[in-house]
Design an enzyme around this catalytic site. Structure first.
Site, PDB file in Angstrom:
ATOM      1  N   ASN A 178       0.851  -1.185   0.000  1.00  0.00           N
ATOM      2  CA  ASN A 178       0.000   0.000   0.000  1.00  0.00           C
ATOM      3  C   ASN A 178       0.888   1.236   0.000  1.00  0.00           C
ATOM      4  OD1 ASN A 178       0.785   0.525   2.734  1.00  0.00           O
ATOM      5  ND2 ASN A 178      -0.885  -0.764   3.480  1.00  0.00           N
ATOM      6  N   LYS A 179       0.283   2.401  -0.016  1.00  0.00           N
ATOM      7  CA  LYS A 179       1.051   3.641  -0.143  1.00  0.00           C
ATOM      8  C   LYS A 179       2.042   3.822   1.013  1.00  0.00           C
ATOM      9  CE  LYS A 179      -1.334   7.254  -1.469  1.00  0.00           C
ATOM     10  NZ  LYS A 179      -2.148   8.503  -1.424  1.00  0.00           N
ATOM     11  N   LYS A 180       1.593   3.523   2.230  1.00  0.00           N
ATOM     12  CA  LYS A 180       2.451   3.671   3.414  1.00  0.00           C
ATOM     13  C   LYS A 180       3.636   2.709   3.352  1.00  0.00           C
ATOM     14  CE  LYS A 180       2.207   3.546   8.498  1.00  0.00           C
ATOM     15  NZ  LYS A 180       3.174   2.459   8.744  1.00  0.00           N
ATOM     16  N   GLU A 181       3.363   1.461   2.977  1.00  0.00           N
ATOM     17  CA  GLU A 181       4.429   0.462   2.881  1.00  0.00           C
ATOM     18  C   GLU A 181       5.424   0.821   1.787  1.00  0.00           C
ATOM     19  OE1 GLU A 181       1.863  -3.457   4.325  1.00  0.00           O
ATOM     20  OE2 GLU A 181       1.814  -2.804   2.228  1.00  0.00           O
ATOM     21  N   ASP A 212      -5.401  -8.719   1.182  1.00  0.00           N
ATOM     22  CA  ASP A 212      -5.400 -10.150   0.850  1.00  0.00           C
ATOM     23  C   ASP A 212      -6.291 -10.426  -0.357  1.00  0.00           C
ATOM     24  OD1 ASP A 212      -3.742 -10.744   3.005  1.00  0.00           O
ATOM     25  OD2 ASP A 212      -5.427 -11.068   4.367  1.00  0.00           O
TER      26      ASP A 212
END
Length: 472
Positions: A192-195, A260
């Site tokens: 995701n964007k944060k990761e 998932d």
């Protein structure tokens, strides 16, 4: 829509343990809640949720992992067996703790979560890699579900990825941590964007920074495709340029497990020969299905097709729930405010629609209790209802601001209110000064004015008058 292909999931299997109860007092020993346990449930978590999503789509799924020789490990195997998923690629490591997350749930809220697990690297790396390699040629896609619990070490990841590259099998990864070097040469990752921001050391605040980060991941890791999920905005893809596929969700109730679902759907579509852009479009639809549910949900192809084919994006039949189903769903509502109202809703008119729309504005979820046909007859007479309970439920479900419809057979909804325990109880303004059934159970009672001149009785009278005029 697609075939029953064989897909392998490798990763951290977990057991989600829910302890359901009620809280009615504070402990005399300490300022904490006392929870009276009613029942306990278990479901697969971590890589197990990817397995559940693939099964829901129609895949033939195998799973490879390492578990401890403990009760949680045995329970995980039992849950897999219930889903007809074989455990022949699962190894048992003596002395290792299997991951179990226990959540105590009371009055629709999570009181506390207790984690028991090992997060150290597995000792059976070579054995796991050998098991996977011996069976790899049987699969059309491999999904690595990394939850940072020690199964997907650098050695395990690289050996599996390199073998997949040799066999030309797509390998898709849901990554964990900030060092993505162990995922080099994979088909794609789904951060995701944060990761992605943590992995690239880039602040992703606009489209330019998004493109810089997604391009960096593709080049540094030699990915076939670079993908970043961008929550309510959708999914970003970089091949030779940036593409953004808009999210399809109409309403978002719970994003639990959506990652998932995206991984599983992308893997399933690529295994069936879809191109990456088609796969992303279907993954967006699948994500829209699951975020409209509560808890770690899954999406079936029938649900995806209904969303794809419906101009409203509504899945009408999935709004109609039994009292037991609704009780379980609302027990996982978290901090969402549940609004409840009830009625016969025999001939739905503008007054009903405006009343229900205003009721929905009072919270996050609107549950409509619908009197059964037998209940309506007792309340309104033998000539009613005009429309059957199934037809009335279908019409109510077609309203976007109605989240759930539940049919009850009693004269009053007291039993229903007692079981689902809504936060807000809504009735018409004609109840002013009268006792509202269930008012002692909910936190708040709100009365809403009816639209003047709009009523089912009035509509029926006008229809009868018109028929009589025709006979003259």
């Amino acid at each position: 829509m697609a075939k029953r292909v064989k897909i392998l999931v490798v990763g951290d299997l977990m057991l989600d343990h829910y302890i359901w109860g009620s809280c009615e007092r504070i402990s005399p020993e300490a300022p904490v809640q006392v929870v009276k346990i009613n029942n306990e449930t278990y479901t697969l978590g971590g890589a197990g949720n990817v397995v559940r999503n693939l099964l829901s789509l129609g895949a033939n799924v195998s799973v490879a992992s390492v578990l401890g020789d403990d009760e949680a490990g045995k329970k995980i195997k039992e849950k897999l067996a219930e889903l007809n998923v074989k455990d022949e690629l699962i190894l048992t490591e003596k002395g290792r703790e299997s991951s179990i997350k226990s959540r105590i749930m009371a009055s629709h809220q999570q009181v506390v979560r207790i984690d028991k697990e090992s997060v150290v690297k597995i000792n059976l790396e070579d054995e796991l890699v050998l098991k996977v390699k011996e069976n790899l040629a049987n699969f059309k896609a491999v999904l690595l579900s990394d939850y940072g619990k020690g199964v997907l070490s650098e050695k395990v990841c690289q050996e599996i990825i390199n073998e997949c590259v040799k066999l030309k099998i797509p390998v898709l990864i849901d990554p964990k941590g900030s060092d993505y070097s162990k995922y080099k040469n994979a088909t794609l990752l789904t951060p995701n964007k944060k990761e992605a921001s943590e992995a690239t050391n880039l602040k992703i605040k606009d489209k330019a920074e998004l493109e810089k980060a997604i391009k960096q991941l593709k080049e540094e890791l030699n990915l076939t495709y670079s993908i970043i999920t961008i929550s309510e905005e959708g999914i970003a893809l970089y091949d030779d340029k940036l593409h953004i596929f808009a999210a399809k969700a109409k309403e978002v109730f719970d994003v639990t497990g959506a990652g998932d679902t995206v991984l599983a759907t992308l893997g399933y579509m690529l295994a069936n020969g879809a191109d990456i852009k088609e796969a992303i479009k279907i993954a967006n639809l699948a994500a829209a299905v699951v975020v409209a549910k509560i808890g770690s949900a899954t999406a079936s192809f029938s649900e995806i097709e209904q969303l794809l084919n419906s101009s409203f994006g509504a899945n009408f039949e999935h709004k109609l729930k039994s009292i037991e189903e609704l009780e379980e769903i609302l027990s996982q509502k978290g901090k969402k405010k549940v609004v409840f109202t009830n009625g016969c809703f025999d001939i739905l008119h503008a007054g009903h629609v405006k009343y229900l729309a205003r009721a929905r504005e009072l919270g996050d979820l609107l549950v409509v209790g619908l009197n059964s046909d037998a209940s309506v007859k007792r309340l309104k007479g033998e000539a009613r209802p005009i429309n059957s309970q199934d037809d009335r439920a279908c019409v109510l479900s077609g309203l976007g601001f109605v989240d759930y419809v539940v049919i009850f057979d009693e004269d009053t909804p007291l039993n229903l209110i007692t079981k689902i325990k809504p936060d807000v109880l809504v009735k018409g303004a004609d109840y002013k000064g009268k006792e509202v059934v269930g008012s002692d159970i909910v936190k708040e009672v709100r009365l809403i004015d009816f639209v003047e001149g709009k009523s089912t009785t009035g509509i029926i009278k006008r229809i009868k008058d018109a028929k009589n005029d025709d006979k003259k």
